[in-house]
Design an enzyme around this catalytic site. Structure first.
Site, PDB file in Angstrom:
ATOM      1  N   THR A  74       0.843  -1.193   0.000  1.00  0.00           N
ATOM      2  CA  THR A  74       0.000   0.000   0.000  1.00  0.00           C
ATOM      3  C   THR A  74       0.877   1.242   0.000  1.00  0.00           C
ATOM      4  OG1 THR A  74      -1.933   1.010   1.039  1.00  0.00           O
ATOM      5  CG2 THR A  74      -0.340  -0.006   2.532  1.00  0.00           C
ATOM      6  N   LYS A  78       3.504   1.501  -4.042  1.00  0.00           N
ATOM      7  CA  LYS A  78       2.961   0.714  -5.153  1.00  0.00           C
ATOM      8  C   LYS A  78       3.805   0.790  -6.415  1.00  0.00           C
ATOM      9  CE  LYS A  78      -1.713   0.638  -3.390  1.00  0.00           C
ATOM     10  NZ  LYS A  78      -3.114   0.974  -3.509  1.00  0.00           N
ATOM     11  N   GLY A 252     -14.288   3.667   1.197  1.00  0.00           N
ATOM     12  CA  GLY A 252     -13.713   2.594   0.382  1.00  0.00           C
ATOM     13  C   GLY A 252     -13.661   1.210   1.009  1.00  0.00           C
TER      14      GLY A 252
HETATM   15  P1  ATR Z   1      -1.320   6.229  -3.387  1.00  0.00           P
HETATM   16  O1  ATR Z   1      -0.564   4.960  -3.584  1.00  0.00           O
HETATM   17  O2  ATR Z   1      -2.357   6.122  -2.287  1.00  0.00           O
HETATM   18  O3  ATR Z   1      -1.888   6.803  -4.632  1.00  0.00           O
HETATM   19  P2  ATR Z   1       0.761   8.200  -3.580  1.00  0.00           P
HETATM   20  O4  ATR Z   1       1.293   7.511  -4.784  1.00  0.00           O
HETATM   21  O5  ATR Z   1       1.721   8.679  -2.523  1.00  0.00           O
HETATM   22  O6  ATR Z   1      -0.247   7.265  -2.797  1.00  0.00           O
HETATM   23  O7  ATR Z   1      -0.179   9.417  -4.094  1.00  0.00           O
HETATM   24  C1  ATR Z   1      -0.814  10.280  -3.208  1.00  0.00           C
HETATM   25  C2  ATR Z   1      -1.746  11.222  -3.978  1.00  0.00           C
HETATM   26  O8  ATR Z   1      -2.440  12.060  -3.027  1.00  0.00           O
HETATM   27  C3  ATR Z   1      -1.049  12.164  -4.939  1.00  0.00           C
HETATM   28  O9  ATR Z   1      -1.911  12.404  -6.036  1.00  0.00           O
HETATM   29  C4  ATR Z   1      -0.874  13.440  -4.096  1.00  0.00           C
HETATM   30  O10 ATR Z   1      -0.773  14.630  -4.851  1.00  0.00           O
HETATM   31  P3  ATR Z   1       0.676  15.093  -5.455  1.00  0.00           P
HETATM   32  O11 ATR Z   1       0.876  14.273  -6.687  1.00  0.00           O
HETATM   33  O12 ATR Z   1       0.492  16.533  -5.750  1.00  0.00           O
HETATM   34  O13 ATR Z   1       1.688  14.833  -4.392  1.00  0.00           O
HETATM   35  C5  ATR Z   1      -2.187  13.431  -3.345  1.00  0.00           C
HETATM   36  N1  ATR Z   1      -2.149  14.196  -2.078  1.00  0.00           N
HETATM   37  C6  ATR Z   1      -1.478  13.890  -0.952  1.00  0.00           C
HETATM   38  N2  ATR Z   1      -1.736  14.785   0.022  1.00  0.00           N
HETATM   39  C7  ATR Z   1      -2.598  15.704  -0.517  1.00  0.00           C
HETATM   40  C8  ATR Z   1      -3.250  16.890  -0.018  1.00  0.00           C
HETATM   41  N3  ATR Z   1      -3.064  17.296   1.239  1.00  0.00           N
HETATM   42  N4  ATR Z   1      -4.076  17.551  -0.858  1.00  0.00           N
HETATM   43  C9  ATR Z   1      -4.281  17.128  -2.130  1.00  0.00           C
HETATM   44  N5  ATR Z   1      -3.692  16.042  -2.656  1.00  0.00           N
HETATM   45  C10 ATR Z   1      -2.864  15.320  -1.860  1.00  0.00           C
END
Ligand code: ATR
Length: 285
Positions: A74, A78, A252
């Site tokens: 997770t 990933k 979810g």
């Molecule tokens: P996952 O495997 O759950 O997709 P990830 O690859 O770390 O985890 O991706 C996290 C996503 O949440 C990304 O789209 C991130 O946006 P960025 O690409 O700009 O980093 C988004 N995200 C995380 N914290 C956020 C916040 N506080 N507000 C909006 N988007 C957020």
């Protein structure tokens, strides 16, 4: 399909599985796989492994050489998992993201992605939604989104819009999947002007109790809002969806259980019943 490696001493020792993430303490996967194992009479244990990105490669290889036969992966690992394994299923190759690893006797580490099947099974089978010709907005452009785009676009949606805090990531992801259907990427501020049939929150913002800043006008009276995050009570996203007048605002849990069932199928060759687990989670969570 290769047979599983027997990595534990003693005929009656349970086979070892688990989930690797950071953070991971909030995960319900041990509960879910415990119920699956009981209902299908499989002798296995399933544990949490909190692994930082810096240690990911070393620790995952150590787990497999130590006898672990399968892992869920997770956030935030990933995409790193897709690079680590030496074989990918076609859907994981398409996603370039892995949420399930199986370790086989010939030392193959096979990476799969069951997130998309998990989401579509929950939307269609559990929630009875028909996705054909729908306008879908996905918030976020990380590993979780990579896994669901292929199966969603197979549904002949009218349009998918990916909106992300970092717009360039959304645009890049949309370009990667453009051969599968109508899809585009943008930033949150570029949204607006029309409502969507389905809005899926796939950002990790809720883990920080946060919510992307979205313009009004995205939610109509028939809009279904789905948060890939889960937890007790409202998430910031489901609270926003209700304040905007969504027809339904869901968390979810169903996706979590359905993707887990697909992982279990890969590892054990049996798809466990999911309804008893959904019922139990509805009582506990
Ligand atoms: P996952 O495997 O759950 O997709 P990830 O690859 O770390 O985890 O991706 C996290 C996503 O949440 C990304 O789209 C991130 O946006 P960025 O690409 O700009 O980093 C988004 N995200 C995380 N914290 C956020 C916040 N506080 N507000 C909006 N988007 C957020």
């Amino acid at each position: 399909m290769p047979t599983y490696q027997s990595g534990v001493a003693g005929a009656d020792a349970p086979d070892q599985y688990g989930v690797a993430g950071h953070p991971v303490s909030h995960s319900w996967s041990p509960f879910i796989h415990g119920m699956f194992a009981k209902s299908t009479a499989q002798n296995l244990i399933y544990r949490l492994f909190d692994i930082t990105p810096e240690d990911f490669r070393r620790d995952i290889l150590k787990l497999f050489t130590g006898g672990v036969r399968g892992l869920n992966v997770t956030l935030p690992h990933k995409q790193a998992a897709a690079e680590l394994v030496n074989e990918l299923t076609p859907r994981a190759a398409r996603a370039q993201a892995v949420n399930t690893i199986a370790f086989f006797e010939d030392t193959t580490l096979l990476g799969d992605n069951t997130d998309g099947l998990g989401l579509t099974a929950d939307l269609e089978r559990n929630m009875k939604l028909d996705l054909a010709d729908k306008r879908v907005l996905i918030l976020g452009a990380g590993g979780a989104v990579r896994g669901v785009l292929g199966p969603l676009l197979e549904r002949e949606l009218r349009e998918v819009v990916i909106a992300n805090r970092t717009p360039a990531k959304a645009q890049k992801l949309a370009a990667e999947f453009a051969d599968l259907g109508a899809i585009r990427g943008c930033g949150f501020s570029e949204l607006g002007g029309s409502t969507y049939d389905l809005i899926v929150n796939a950002t990790s913002a809720s883990l920080q109790g946060d919510m992307p800043a979205l313009p009004d006008g995205l939610v109509g009276e028939a809009t279904v809002c789905y948060d890939m995050a889960y937890g007790r009570g409202q998430t910031p996203f489901t609270a926003w969806a209700e304040s905007q007048g969504a027809a339904r605002a869901c968390k979810g849990w169903g996706m979590l259980v359905e993707q887990a069932a697909e992982s279990f199928l890969l590892w054990r060759g049996i798809r466990p019943p999911t309804q008893p687990v959904l019922d139990a989670l509805a009582r506990h969570a």
